[in-house]
Enzyme design. Sequence first.
Site, short mmCIF file in Angstrom:
data_model
loop_
_atom_site.label_atom_id
_atom_site.label_comp_id
_atom_site.label_asym_id
_atom_site.label_seq_id
_atom_site.Cartn_x
_atom_site.Cartn_y
_atom_site.Cartn_z
N ASP A 60 0.82 -1.21 0.00
CA ASP A 60 0.00 0.00 0.00
C ASP A 60 0.85 1.27 0.00
OD1 ASP A 60 -2.58 0.87 -0.32
OD2 ASP A 60 -3.01 1.05 1.82
N ASP A 95 1.20 4.05 -1.54
CA ASP A 95 0.66 5.08 -2.42
C ASP A 95 1.50 6.36 -2.35
OD1 ASP A 95 -1.63 3.55 -3.13
OD2 ASP A 95 -2.57 4.10 -1.23
N GLU A 117 2.36 1.31 -6.40
CA GLU A 117 0.97 1.57 -6.04
C GLU A 117 0.47 2.86 -6.71
OE1 GLU A 117 -1.84 0.88 -5.00
OE2 GLU A 117 -1.62 -1.11 -4.14
N ARG A 177 -7.40 3.70 -14.27
CA ARG A 177 -7.91 4.35 -13.06
C ARG A 177 -7.73 5.87 -13.12
NH1 ARG A 177 -6.15 0.22 -8.11
NH2 ARG A 177 -6.96 -1.68 -9.08
#
Length: 375
Positions: free
Chosen positions: A151, A153, A188, A240
């Site tokens: 994770d 990010d 990420e 995305r």
Amino acid sequence: MKSLITPITAGLLLALSQPLLAATDTGGYAATAGGNVTGAVSKTATSMQDIVNIIDAARLDANGKKVKGGAYPLVITYTGNEDSLINAAAANICGQWSKDPRGVEIKEFTKGITIIGANGSSANFGIWIKKSSDVVVQNMRIGYLPGGAKDGDMIRVDDSPNVWVDHNELFAANHECDGTPDNDTTFESAVDIKGASNTVTVSYNYIHGVKKVGLDGSSSSDTGRNITYHHNYYNDVNARLPLQRGGLVHAYNNLYTNITGSGLNVRQNGQALIENNWFEKAINPVTSRYDGKNFGTWVLKGNNITKPADFSTYSITWTADTKPYVNADSWTSTGTFPTVAYNYSPVSAQCVKDKLPGYAGVGKNLATLTSTACK
């Protein structure tokens, strides 16, 4: 290996040492000046740890007692430079995903906080906002973060309303290394927004070389935010843009180029207003796919593409999915969108193509693109 860091002119090396005048008009759903309000304390950070320490200190009053939500508004100017870490990661892309992520957590801070990068600064760490509000992140150059499988990010907004992510450069490699979990975590996301993070604006960012640009919702049950994406420049990214789960997305004056998987993916009954954008060299630029149901809807307005005959002109292509899906391959609106609840003045799609790269990203003195520049 040749350095990836472009030399910066002497003028741009001047640090943004003083906060700008407070502004709550973000051109989107967020209405916040972050920490740049009356009573703000301004600090300079030369490293990631400095930022952590400054935020920790801002949680305490003069007697050292912790204050719920923070003791005072805070403006942090980051002057550090992590080009060496960024270049090392770029030279060893497949060695990054299994590392521990690096990042600054802004947690349960509601007094107001702004983190602004000085021109010439760079970061190999993320900024993770959780259960906070009135947060602004500007002029940060963040790239090639470690911890893709954990994770890692670049910017994460979690259960945090009224956040503005503006004039940043976020970058990695649009590539997937063998052996990563889910075959999807070499790096990420650039900007993930989830939970109760209503009223968020993402603007004037230059996002490139990123496989998974950003979530709007972490799962099919995490729906219902209002988010604006405007004047962002996306180049060589996979998907995305965002992955929208429910709620409202207003995407205007963005430049989408070299999209290798899919663009705006409107899912879980979400509604999107897609207005005055420029699309070129893009696969599935507007779609609803992967859930197989609860398709979102969109309103298409003022974009450079106006009809299917334009697809070949701008190198737009479409693909199928194994589950039921809806593509915008007829380039018609499929739903409605409520009246936009803020003032905004979009320029033409052609102006976005011609001028936006000169405004999006870092080192632009937070300049905004107006119709005057389009003449």
